[in-house]
Design a protein around this motif. Structure first.
Motif, mmCIF file in Angstrom:
data_model
loop_
_atom_site.group_PDB
_atom_site.id
_atom_site.type_symbol
_atom_site.label_atom_id
_atom_site.label_comp_id
_atom_site.label_asym_id
_atom_site.label_seq_id
_atom_site.Cartn_x
_atom_site.Cartn_y
_atom_site.Cartn_z
ATOM 1 N N ILE A 170 0.829 -1.200 0.000
ATOM 2 C CA ILE A 170 0.000 0.000 0.000
ATOM 3 C C ILE A 170 0.863 1.249 0.000
ATOM 4 C CG2 ILE A 170 -1.651 1.371 1.349
ATOM 5 C CD1 ILE A 170 -2.880 -1.046 -0.045
ATOM 6 N N GLY A 171 1.899 1.254 0.819
ATOM 7 C CA GLY A 171 2.718 2.446 0.963
ATOM 8 C C GLY A 171 1.999 3.458 1.840
ATOM 9 N N ILE A 172 2.759 4.272 2.511
ATOM 10 C CA ILE A 172 2.150 5.280 3.375
ATOM 11 C C ILE A 172 1.475 6.357 2.538
ATOM 12 C CG2 ILE A 172 2.641 7.046 5.126
ATOM 13 C CD1 ILE A 172 4.921 5.282 6.094
ATOM 14 N N PHE A 173 2.113 6.699 1.398
ATOM 15 C CA PHE A 173 1.571 7.719 0.512
ATOM 16 C C PHE A 173 1.425 7.121 -0.888
ATOM 17 C CE2 PHE A 173 4.210 10.110 3.630
ATOM 18 C CZ PHE A 173 3.172 10.718 4.319
ATOM 19 N N PRO A 174 0.289 6.499 -1.197
ATOM 20 C CA PRO A 174 0.101 5.889 -2.516
ATOM 21 C C PRO A 174 0.244 6.897 -3.650
ATOM 22 C CG PRO A 174 -1.609 5.186 -0.981
ATOM 23 C CD PRO A 174 -0.863 6.303 -0.314
ATOM 24 N N VAL A 175 0.695 6.409 -4.808
ATOM 25 C CA VAL A 175 0.838 7.262 -5.996
ATOM 26 C C VAL A 175 -0.496 7.940 -6.307
ATOM 27 C CG1 VAL A 175 1.347 7.297 -8.461
ATOM 28 C CG2 VAL A 175 2.676 5.829 -6.938
ATOM 29 N N GLY A 176 -0.438 9.260 -6.585
ATOM 30 C CA GLY A 176 -1.646 10.014 -6.884
ATOM 31 C C GLY A 176 -2.278 10.688 -5.689
ATOM 32 N N THR A 177 -1.750 10.416 -4.477
ATOM 33 C CA THR A 177 -2.295 11.029 -3.272
ATOM 34 C C THR A 177 -1.946 12.522 -3.221
ATOM 35 O OG1 THR A 177 -2.066 8.956 -2.052
ATOM 36 C CG2 THR A 177 -2.276 10.961 -0.738
ATOM 37 N N MET A 178 -2.912 13.348 -2.795
ATOM 38 C CA MET A 178 -2.628 14.757 -2.556
ATOM 39 C C MET A 178 -2.071 14.910 -1.146
ATOM 40 S SD MET A 178 -5.139 18.092 -2.274
ATOM 41 C CE MET A 178 -5.832 18.010 -3.917
ATOM 42 N N VAL A 179 -0.934 15.595 -1.027
ATOM 43 C CA VAL A 179 -0.297 15.782 0.270
ATOM 44 C C VAL A 179 0.014 17.262 0.495
ATOM 45 C CG1 VAL A 179 0.699 13.464 0.371
ATOM 46 C CG2 VAL A 179 1.989 15.309 -0.728
ATOM 47 N N ARG A 180 0.162 17.626 1.763
ATOM 48 C CA ARG A 180 0.589 18.974 2.138
ATOM 49 C C ARG A 180 2.061 18.916 2.526
ATOM 50 N NH1 ARG A 180 -1.961 23.651 5.152
ATOM 51 N NH2 ARG A 180 -3.926 22.507 4.956
ATOM 52 N N LEU A 181 2.852 19.856 2.000
ATOM 53 C CA LEU A 181 4.275 19.911 2.301
ATOM 54 C C LEU A 181 4.551 20.907 3.415
ATOM 55 C CD1 LEU A 181 5.677 19.915 -1.357
ATOM 56 C CD2 LEU A 181 5.144 17.953 0.119
ATOM 57 N N GLN A 182 5.709 20.766 4.018
ATOM 58 C CA GLN A 182 6.087 21.634 5.122
ATOM 59 C C GLN A 182 6.105 23.113 4.708
ATOM 60 O OE1 GLN A 182 10.230 21.511 6.895
ATOM 61 N NE2 GLN A 182 9.091 20.446 8.508
ATOM 62 N N SER A 183 6.376 23.379 3.439
ATOM 63 C CA SER A 183 6.450 24.740 2.925
ATOM 64 C C SER A 183 5.082 25.396 2.761
ATOM 65 C CB SER A 183 7.171 24.745 1.578
ATOM 66 O OG SER A 183 6.437 23.974 0.632
ATOM 67 N N GLY A 184 3.997 24.624 2.987
ATOM 68 C CA GLY A 184 2.664 25.178 2.789
ATOM 69 C C GLY A 184 2.176 25.059 1.366
ATOM 70 N N ARG A 185 2.663 24.044 0.669
ATOM 71 C CA ARG A 185 2.226 23.790 -0.703
ATOM 72 C C ARG A 185 1.516 22.441 -0.759
ATOM 73 N NH1 ARG A 185 7.587 24.251 -4.127
ATOM 74 N NH2 ARG A 185 8.296 22.983 -2.359
ATOM 75 N N LEU A 186 0.600 22.312 -1.731
ATOM 76 C CA LEU A 186 -0.021 21.026 -2.011
ATOM 77 C C LEU A 186 0.754 20.351 -3.126
ATOM 78 C CD1 LEU A 186 -3.826 21.935 -1.974
ATOM 79 C CD2 LEU A 186 -2.398 21.090 -0.088
ATOM 80 N N ALA A 187 0.843 19.023 -3.059
ATOM 81 C CA ALA A 187 1.619 18.273 -4.049
ATOM 82 C C ALA A 187 0.953 16.943 -4.324
ATOM 83 C CB ALA A 187 3.055 18.064 -3.566
#
Length: 373
Positions: A285-302
């Protein structure tokens, strides 16, 4: 009395009054080296992409959407036939299993990424498809004989067929079930097993999983309270796949958990799930599957672009939106070690127009091109 009520009344009598029936163990299913069951000839139905060659992740997700659409239509028809007492015809499901297996072989996460987007109203059918894909993928992670893929996939697709005889209102209930309702819901294992046993001859793996996917290795599950040594590897696999998809899917009474939260919880209760299967499953599964929207420490979405090498908390990403300025960003490949991930975001929270198209375009931009169908 309607056909639906007659059918439900018939199958409800199959559930023993004390809810703890004596279930015989099937020793031949306790090890993976079982003789494979002959697979019915596969009819190349429309939009199943059985002979497609490996392409980009975006191409495979487009195929996966079509495969899932066919699968949903056919599994819905099977559930409706069972609900109204028309009998069970498994034949249309074999090509669906072939299509899902082919997609998993090309890009393991494509079908699962498509199924992650599901409504509360169709969770029974989409859950069946998800467990099918998870079971096939997990079987490959465990190194089981590939000739068992179809039997394992069909087991996942039909594991909850007994729920066709459970009143739909139970799944839509926003609060906890009463004792009587809980007993009725738990009866789906025995009902499903009986329905399949009375119909056409099916692989033993299918019957085993349908009956035992709610058993737990510490003996606290149902319907028979079997322990690890009494459960086949397939039943132990199904328990993990079933629970994972259930808790990561939205239901009437709860919100969906993130993949990371689900895996963390399942690992915190090792007496319920076989740790020798759960560890490879978590890796799959992975902690962050491919295609997942995540928030970065810099305050950006990725967007997560690929499976990580080494540290599972640091997959490569593409930042695409600045939360502070509310502006879209130029796309670029970025190791998340440079700008760490701080959490998973729900796309619905941000209301991006045509979110799926945006995600697929980003993933396609950084994918290695390959031949299509």
């Amino acid at each position: 009395m309607s056909a639906e009520n007659q059918s439900f009344e018939h199958y409800s009598t199959l559930i023993p009054a004390d809810w703890r029936p004596m279930v015989r163990r099937t020793p031949e299913l306790n090890e993976p080296e079982v003789a494979p069951t002959a697979v019915a000839p596969v009819a190349t139905g429309p939009r199943l992409h059985l002979t497609a060659r490996r392409g980009t992740a975006a191409q495979e997700r487009a195929r996966a959407r079509e495969i899932v659409a066919v699968a949903k239509s056919r599994i819905t028809a099977v559930f409706e036939d069972v609900r109204f007492g028309r009998g069970l015809d498994v034949e249309p499901l074999w090509p669906v299993v072939s299509g899902i297996a082919a997609s998993v072989k090309r890009h393991p996460g494509a079908v699962l990424s498509v199924i992650r987007i599901k409504d509360r109203d169709d969770h029974v059918y989409m859950h069946s498809i998800a467990v099918c894909g998870l079971m096939i993928n997990l079987a490959r992670r465990l190194g089981l004989n590939p000739s068992l893929d179809h039997d394992i996939g069909l087991a996942g697709l039909l594991h909850d067929v007994g729920e066709a005889m459970v009143p739909p209102s139970l799944f839509a209930k926003p609060g906890p079930l009463t004792t009587k309702e809980g007993q009725m819901a738990r009866g789906h294992c025995e009902i499903g097993h009986q329905i399949l046993a009375e119909g056409e001859q099916l692989p033993p793996i299918v019957l085993d999983v349908v009956l035992h996917h709610h058993e737990r290795v510490d003996g606290t599950g149902y319907p028979a309270g079997l322990g690890r040594d009494q459960l086949s590897i397939f039943a132990r696999m199904a328990a993990i796949c079933d629970v994972y998809d259930a808790v990561t899917s939205p239901r009437a009474h709860k919100s969906a958990w993130s993949s990371a939260r689900a895996i963390e919880w399942m690992m915190s209760v090792p007496n319920q799930f076989d740790p020798h299967i759960l560890a490879p499953f978590a890796s799959m599964i992975g902690i962050f599957p491919v295609g997942t929207m995540v928030r970065l420490q810099s305050g950006r979405l990725a967007i997560v672009l690929d499976d990580p090498d080494g540290d599972p908390t640091r997959p490569p990403v593409c930042p695409f939106f600045c939360i502070m300025t509310r502006c879209l960003l130029p796309w670029r490949y970025s190791p998340s070690a440079v700008d760490p991930i701080v959490g998973i975001e729900r796309p619905s929270r941000w209301n991006f127009p045509d979110w799926e198209a945006l995600r697929d375009a980003i993933l396609a931009e950084f994918a290695v091109p390959s031949a299509d169908d």
